[in-house]
Scaffold this active site. Structure first.
Site, PDB file in Angstrom:
ATOM      1  N   ASP A 185       0.849  -1.209   0.000  1.00 12.01           N
ATOM      2  CA  ASP A 185       0.000   0.000   0.000  1.00 12.01           C
ATOM      3  C   ASP A 185       0.881   1.255   0.000  1.00 12.01           C
ATOM      4  OD1 ASP A 185      -2.036   1.834   0.253  1.00 12.01           O
ATOM      5  OD2 ASP A 185      -2.888   0.978   2.080  1.00 12.01           O
ATOM      6  N   HIS A 228      -9.802  -1.429  -7.313  1.00 10.53           N
ATOM      7  CA  HIS A 228      -9.656  -0.344  -6.328  1.00 10.53           C
ATOM      8  C   HIS A 228      -8.838   0.814  -6.890  1.00 10.53           C
ATOM      9  CE1 HIS A 228      -9.069   1.852  -2.672  1.00 10.53           C
ATOM     10  NE2 HIS A 228      -7.773   1.612  -2.646  1.00 10.53           N
TER      11      HIS A 228
HETATM   12  C1  HEM Z   1      -9.157  -0.791   3.682  1.00 16.52           C
HETATM   13  C2  HEM Z   1      -8.912   0.298   3.028  1.00 16.52           C
HETATM   14  C3  HEM Z   1      -7.915   0.396   1.907  1.00 16.52           C
HETATM   15  C4  HEM Z   1      -6.953  -0.477   1.516  1.00 16.52           C
HETATM   16  C5  HEM Z   1      -6.604  -1.826   2.117  1.00 16.52           C
HETATM   17  C6  HEM Z   1      -6.297   0.125   0.370  1.00 16.52           C
HETATM   18  C7  HEM Z   1      -5.255  -0.465  -0.324  1.00 16.52           C
HETATM   19  C8  HEM Z   1      -4.678   0.045  -1.466  1.00 16.52           C
HETATM   20  C9  HEM Z   1      -3.663  -0.612  -2.245  1.00 16.52           C
HETATM   21  C10 HEM Z   1      -3.067  -1.961  -1.906  1.00 16.52           C
HETATM   22  C11 HEM Z   1      -3.373   0.178  -3.293  1.00 16.52           C
HETATM   23  C12 HEM Z   1      -2.375  -0.104  -4.433  1.00 16.52           C
HETATM   24  C13 HEM Z   1      -1.010   0.416  -4.190  1.00 16.52           C
HETATM   25  C14 HEM Z   1      -0.862   1.892  -4.038  1.00 16.52           C
HETATM   26  O1  HEM Z   1      -0.769   2.632  -4.998  1.00 16.52           O
HETATM   27  O2  HEM Z   1      -0.905   2.328  -2.899  1.00 16.52           O
HETATM   28  C15 HEM Z   1      -4.187   1.362  -3.181  1.00 16.52           C
HETATM   29  C16 HEM Z   1      -4.176   2.417  -4.054  1.00 16.52           C
HETATM   30  C17 HEM Z   1      -4.905   3.557  -3.893  1.00 16.52           C
HETATM   31  N1  HEM Z   1      -5.848   3.801  -2.931  1.00 16.52           N
HETATM   32 FE1  HEM Z   1      -6.401   2.541  -1.450  1.00 16.52          FE
HETATM   33  N2  HEM Z   1      -6.869   1.328   0.109  1.00 16.52           N
HETATM   34  C18 HEM Z   1      -7.865   1.539   1.017  1.00 16.52           C
HETATM   35  C19 HEM Z   1      -8.705   2.625   1.095  1.00 16.52           C
HETATM   36  C20 HEM Z   1      -8.630   3.716   0.266  1.00 16.52           C
HETATM   37  C21 HEM Z   1      -9.472   4.858   0.372  1.00 16.52           C
HETATM   38  C22 HEM Z   1     -10.583   5.042   1.397  1.00 16.52           C
HETATM   39  C23 HEM Z   1      -9.069   5.730  -0.622  1.00 16.52           C
HETATM   40  C24 HEM Z   1      -9.591   7.092  -0.994  1.00 16.52           C
HETATM   41  C25 HEM Z   1     -10.393   7.820  -0.295  1.00 16.52           C
HETATM   42  C26 HEM Z   1      -7.985   5.106  -1.326  1.00 16.52           C
HETATM   43  C27 HEM Z   1      -7.299   5.684  -2.367  1.00 16.52           C
HETATM   44  C28 HEM Z   1      -6.328   5.067  -3.107  1.00 16.52           C
HETATM   45  C29 HEM Z   1      -5.645   5.690  -4.231  1.00 16.52           C
HETATM   46  C30 HEM Z   1      -5.852   7.112  -4.750  1.00 16.52           C
HETATM   47  C31 HEM Z   1      -4.757   4.742  -4.742  1.00 16.52           C
HETATM   48  C32 HEM Z   1      -3.797   4.902  -5.926  1.00 16.52           C
HETATM   49  C33 HEM Z   1      -4.527   4.693  -7.227  1.00 16.52           C
HETATM   50  C34 HEM Z   1      -3.545   4.819  -8.381  1.00 16.52           C
HETATM   51  O3  HEM Z   1      -3.282   5.940  -8.783  1.00 16.52           O
HETATM   52  O4  HEM Z   1      -3.036   3.776  -8.826  1.00 16.52           O
HETATM   53  N3  HEM Z   1      -7.746   3.891  -0.760  1.00 16.52           N
HETATM   54  N4  HEM Z   1      -4.982   1.257  -2.056  1.00 16.52           N
END
Ligand code: HEM
Length: 320
Positions: free
Chosen positions: A160, A233
């Site tokens: 993440d 996601h």
């Molecule tokens: C249990 C909650 C969450 C988990 C386990 C999670 C996990 C992840 C993972 C594994 C990634 C891919 C790697 C990375 O780029 O960081 C990711 C990307 C991302 N997450 Fe989450 N996330 C969660 C909640 C959220 C929430 C609530 C938001 C926004 C309000 C969010 C916004 C984003 C964004 C903007 C990306 C990057 C997208 C991109 O440009 O590729 N995430 N998240």
């Protein structure tokens, strides 16, 4: 930009630490009378000065642990604690969102404290003293200890934070540049605590889990546009304005144990609109019924919006 960065609280622009403690406080009184407001003024000044003192003295115990403490205030707290200062332009209470059986609740939280360091024991000691010094004004309603898991993975086992902005791009994404002078260098922070539905997640194939996240599990490589479903996601959470991606900074950390665990979503942005747009894209199904499928496997339990004021703002209250 350098000037703005110097004004930011130290935990805001930095990467997540190995250990982090998140304290959520609710104010005890409703300050409608002038007398209560005056009491609050003194009490909040004392509290801000106390936090700064706690940070200095615990930091001295092991400088290599890099302990730092950041503070945020909700819209409700701002009007009660700082009535003579302008409210940050976009600070408002987080509004619950829902669609089908998916819910992003809005929960109680007035003052949010994030203690970051490499040592859980130092974080705990800071938390203990902070709770004590705030006890007249506020009650601690949640205390969550987050930590680095493996190579920065969530407990659903994906890395993440990969797409977080860095350097000048990070500062631009996170820091308020246009508002009252005192608020420049501040940042908006959305906090959500999620609980993993680990048993459901573990039943899925690795290939499906990779589609849900939009990246490969072991090597953390982004799926190609052909491979990535619209409900991934990283497709649903990405925010674009007029075709250009607008970034946020996520300092997520997992927390918990084998019985219950999940992710603290800690999202900073220069405007709350970015993260609210992201949340809306994630939770609301489009005309084909597509929403962020990650939400089938995690449950949001809390939701709050805070403003993390600049150091310049906080230093006015710190006479130490
Ligand atoms: C249990 C909650 C969450 C988990 C386990 C999670 C996990 C992840 C993972 C594994 C990634 C891919 C790697 C990375 O780029 O960081 C990711 C990307 C991302 N997450 Fe989450 N996330 C969660 C909640 C959220 C929430 C609530 C938001 C926004 C309000 C969010 C916004 C984003 C964004 C903007 C990306 C990057 C997208 C991109 O440009 O590729 N995430 N998240």
């Amino acid at each position: 930009m350098t000037q703005l960065c110097q004004r930011a609280q130290s935990g805001v622009l930095s990467n997540p630490s190995t250990h982090v403690e998140y304290l959520t406080f609710c104010l005890k009184q409703d300050s409608t009378s002038i007398t209560t407001q005056q009491i609050n003024q003194q009490a909040i000044s004392d509290f801000i000065a106390a936090v700064s003192g706690i940070e200095k003295s615990i930091n001295q115990k092991d400088l290599t642990a890099g302990l730092n403490i950041s503070i945020g205030f909700s819209a409700n707290a701002w009007s009660q604690l700082f009535p003579s200062y302008p409210t940050p332009a976009e600070l408002h209470p987080f509004k619950e969102m829902s669609d089908g059986d998916r819910l992003f609740p809005a929960t109680a939280g007035d003052v949010f404290i994030m203690i970051k360091s490499e040592r859980i024991d130092l974080n705990f000691q800071a938390a203990k003293y902070i709770m004590k010094s705030f006890s007249e004004l506020a009650s601690l309603v949640e205390d969550i200890q987050g930590y680095k898991y493996l190579d920065n993975r969530d407990m659903i086992d994906f890395v993440d934070g990969t797409e977080n902005p860095n350097g000048a791009e990070r500062a631009m994404a996170v820091l308020v540049a246009e508002d009252n002078d005192l608020h420049q260098g501040g940042s908006y922070l959305h906090v959500q605590r999620y609980v993993d539905k680990q048993l459901d997640w573990d039943k899925q194939t690795t290939e499906y889990q990779e589609q849900v996240i939009g990246r490969t599990k072991m090597d953390n490589v982004e799926l190609t546009d052909e491979e990535k479903p619209v409900w991934a996601h990283n497709a649903k959470s990405k925010v674009e304005v007029e075709g250009l991606e607008v970034k946020m900074l996520r300092q997520n950390r997992p927390y918990g144990n084998a019985m219950e665990h999940g992710t603290m979503f800690i999202g900073f942005a220069a405007t709350p609109t970015i993260i609210e747009t992201s949340l809306s894209q994630m939770i609301h199904a489009d005309e084909y019924g597509n929403y962020d499928r990650l939400l089938d496997f995690v449950d949001a339990k809390t939701g709050c919006l805070y403003f993390m004021p600049s150091k310049t703002f906080l230093e006015q209250f710190d006479d130490g």
